[in-house]
Design a protein around this motif. Structure first.
Motif, mmCIF file in Angstrom:
data_model
loop_
_atom_site.group_PDB
_atom_site.id
_atom_site.type_symbol
_atom_site.label_atom_id
_atom_site.label_comp_id
_atom_site.label_asym_id
_atom_site.label_seq_id
_atom_site.Cartn_x
_atom_site.Cartn_y
_atom_site.Cartn_z
ATOM 1 N N MET A 239 3.525 51.456 -52.306
ATOM 2 C CA MET A 239 3.299 50.923 -50.976
ATOM 3 C C MET A 239 2.750 49.506 -51.100
ATOM 4 O O MET A 239 1.838 49.247 -51.857
ATOM 5 N N ALA A 240 3.354 48.600 -50.375
ATOM 6 C CA ALA A 240 2.888 47.207 -50.414
ATOM 7 C C ALA A 240 1.503 47.094 -49.790
ATOM 8 O O ALA A 240 1.082 47.933 -48.998
ATOM 9 N N CYS A 241 0.814 46.055 -50.148
ATOM 10 C CA CYS A 241 -0.517 45.807 -49.593
ATOM 11 C C CYS A 241 -0.432 45.726 -48.062
ATOM 12 O O CYS A 241 0.441 45.039 -47.521
ATOM 13 N N PRO A 242 -1.338 46.393 -47.361
ATOM 14 C CA PRO A 242 -1.301 46.341 -45.894
ATOM 15 C C PRO A 242 -1.685 44.969 -45.334
ATOM 16 O O PRO A 242 -1.504 44.733 -44.142
ATOM 17 N N HIS A 243 -2.177 44.097 -46.180
ATOM 18 C CA HIS A 243 -2.586 42.766 -45.731
ATOM 19 C C HIS A 243 -1.525 41.700 -46.004
ATOM 20 O O HIS A 243 -1.770 40.517 -45.828
ATOM 21 N N LEU A 244 -0.358 42.136 -46.456
ATOM 22 C CA LEU A 244 0.725 41.207 -46.785
ATOM 23 C C LEU A 244 1.694 41.069 -45.618
ATOM 24 O O LEU A 244 2.117 42.061 -45.031
ATOM 25 N N GLU A 245 2.007 39.839 -45.299
ATOM 26 C CA GLU A 245 3.042 39.548 -44.314
ATOM 27 C C GLU A 245 3.974 38.498 -44.914
ATOM 28 O O GLU A 245 3.564 37.743 -45.794
ATOM 29 N N TYR A 246 5.194 38.469 -44.427
ATOM 30 C CA TYR A 246 6.098 37.385 -44.800
ATOM 31 C C TYR A 246 6.320 36.524 -43.570
ATOM 32 O O TYR A 246 6.674 37.044 -42.520
ATOM 33 N N ARG A 247 6.048 35.241 -43.725
ATOM 34 C CA ARG A 247 6.168 34.314 -42.595
ATOM 35 C C ARG A 247 7.237 33.265 -42.882
ATOM 36 O O ARG A 247 7.352 32.792 -44.008
ATOM 37 N N GLU A 248 7.947 32.928 -41.840
ATOM 38 C CA GLU A 248 9.024 31.942 -41.968
ATOM 39 C C GLU A 248 8.577 30.552 -41.545
ATOM 40 O O GLU A 248 9.366 29.625 -41.554
ATOM 41 N N SER A 249 7.291 30.422 -41.208
ATOM 42 C CA SER A 249 6.761 29.135 -40.771
ATOM 43 C C SER A 249 5.259 29.107 -41.029
ATOM 44 O O SER A 249 4.602 30.143 -41.071
ATOM 45 N N ASP A 250 4.725 27.905 -41.192
ATOM 46 C CA ASP A 250 3.267 27.778 -41.296
ATOM 47 C C ASP A 250 2.686 27.236 -39.990
ATOM 48 O O ASP A 250 1.540 26.838 -39.923
ATOM 49 N N GLY A 251 3.522 27.223 -38.972
ATOM 50 C CA GLY A 251 3.088 26.717 -37.679
ATOM 51 C C GLY A 251 3.531 25.281 -37.446
ATOM 52 O O GLY A 251 3.728 24.869 -36.317
ATOM 53 N N ASP A 252 3.678 24.525 -38.534
ATOM 54 C CA ASP A 252 4.112 23.144 -38.431
ATOM 55 C C ASP A 252 5.554 22.952 -38.895
ATOM 56 O O ASP A 252 6.263 22.097 -38.405
ATOM 57 N N ARG A 253 5.924 23.763 -39.897
ATOM 58 C CA ARG A 253 7.279 23.609 -40.446
ATOM 59 C C ARG A 253 7.889 24.978 -40.740
ATOM 60 O O ARG A 253 7.183 25.942 -41.008
ATOM 61 N N GLU A 254 9.205 24.995 -40.681
ATOM 62 C CA GLU A 254 9.961 26.221 -40.955
ATOM 63 C C GLU A 254 10.329 26.240 -42.438
ATOM 64 O O GLU A 254 10.614 25.200 -43.027
ATOM 65 N N PHE A 255 10.311 27.431 -43.032
ATOM 66 C CA PHE A 255 10.695 27.598 -44.432
ATOM 67 C C PHE A 255 12.132 28.107 -44.501
ATOM 68 O O PHE A 255 12.570 28.841 -43.623
ATOM 69 N N ASP A 256 12.825 27.752 -45.576
ATOM 70 C CA ASP A 256 14.172 28.279 -45.792
ATOM 71 C C ASP A 256 14.119 29.767 -46.102
ATOM 72 O O ASP A 256 15.009 30.518 -45.733
ATOM 73 N N THR A 257 13.056 30.172 -46.796
ATOM 74 C CA THR A 257 12.853 31.569 -47.175
ATOM 75 C C THR A 257 11.443 31.967 -46.761
ATOM 76 O O THR A 257 10.497 31.190 -46.948
ATOM 77 N N ALA A 258 11.304 33.166 -46.206
ATOM 78 C CA ALA A 258 9.974 33.631 -45.794
ATOM 79 C C ALA A 258 9.023 33.646 -46.993
ATOM 80 O O ALA A 258 9.421 33.967 -48.115
ATOM 81 N N ARG A 259 7.779 33.305 -46.751
ATOM 82 C CA ARG A 259 6.770 33.239 -47.820
ATOM 83 C C ARG A 259 5.701 34.287 -47.594
ATOM 84 O O ARG A 259 5.363 34.631 -46.462
ATOM 85 N N ALA A 260 5.147 34.751 -48.711
ATOM 86 C CA ALA A 260 4.107 35.782 -48.667
ATOM 87 C C ALA A 260 2.799 35.188 -48.140
ATOM 88 O O ALA A 260 2.353 34.135 -48.597
ATOM 89 N N PHE A 261 2.203 35.890 -47.171
ATOM 90 C CA PHE A 261 0.970 35.434 -46.543
ATOM 91 C C PHE A 261 -0.045 36.570 -46.581
ATOM 92 O O PHE A 261 0.243 37.703 -46.183
ATOM 93 N N CYS A 262 -1.243 36.283 -47.055
ATOM 94 C CA CYS A 262 -2.327 37.267 -47.094
ATOM 95 C C CYS A 262 -3.153 37.124 -45.816
ATOM 96 O O CYS A 262 -3.737 36.074 -45.559
ATOM 97 N N THR A 263 -3.187 38.189 -45.018
ATOM 98 C CA THR A 263 -3.917 38.119 -43.747
ATOM 99 C C THR A 263 -5.424 38.190 -43.955
ATOM 100 O O THR A 263 -6.173 37.822 -43.062
#
Length: 64
Positions: free
Chosen positions: A1-25
């Protein structure tokens, strides 16, 4: 089971990513791919035993 605090985001709020990036909540930051391996339990890694952010958030000591 993946960490419950992991999300994949396609943007950092300012710019869009080509590939979603791992984000620790918990840390409120994007994590490096090697750390995302822990989050997703690749290579036998486990957030509960191998992630300093997860352990600190859960109140776990390294000696346990």
């Amino acid at each position: 089971m993946a960490c419950p605090h992991l999300e994949y985001r396609e943007s950092d709020g300012d710019r869009e990513f080509d590939t979603a990036r791992a984000f620790c909540t918990v840390a409120e930051e994007f994590v490096q791919p090697v750390h995302a391996d822990i989050c997703t339990e690749r290579y036998g890694l486990d957030p509960e035993t191998d992630c300093e952010i997860f352990r600190e958030h859960a109140g776990l000591e390294w000696d346990e």
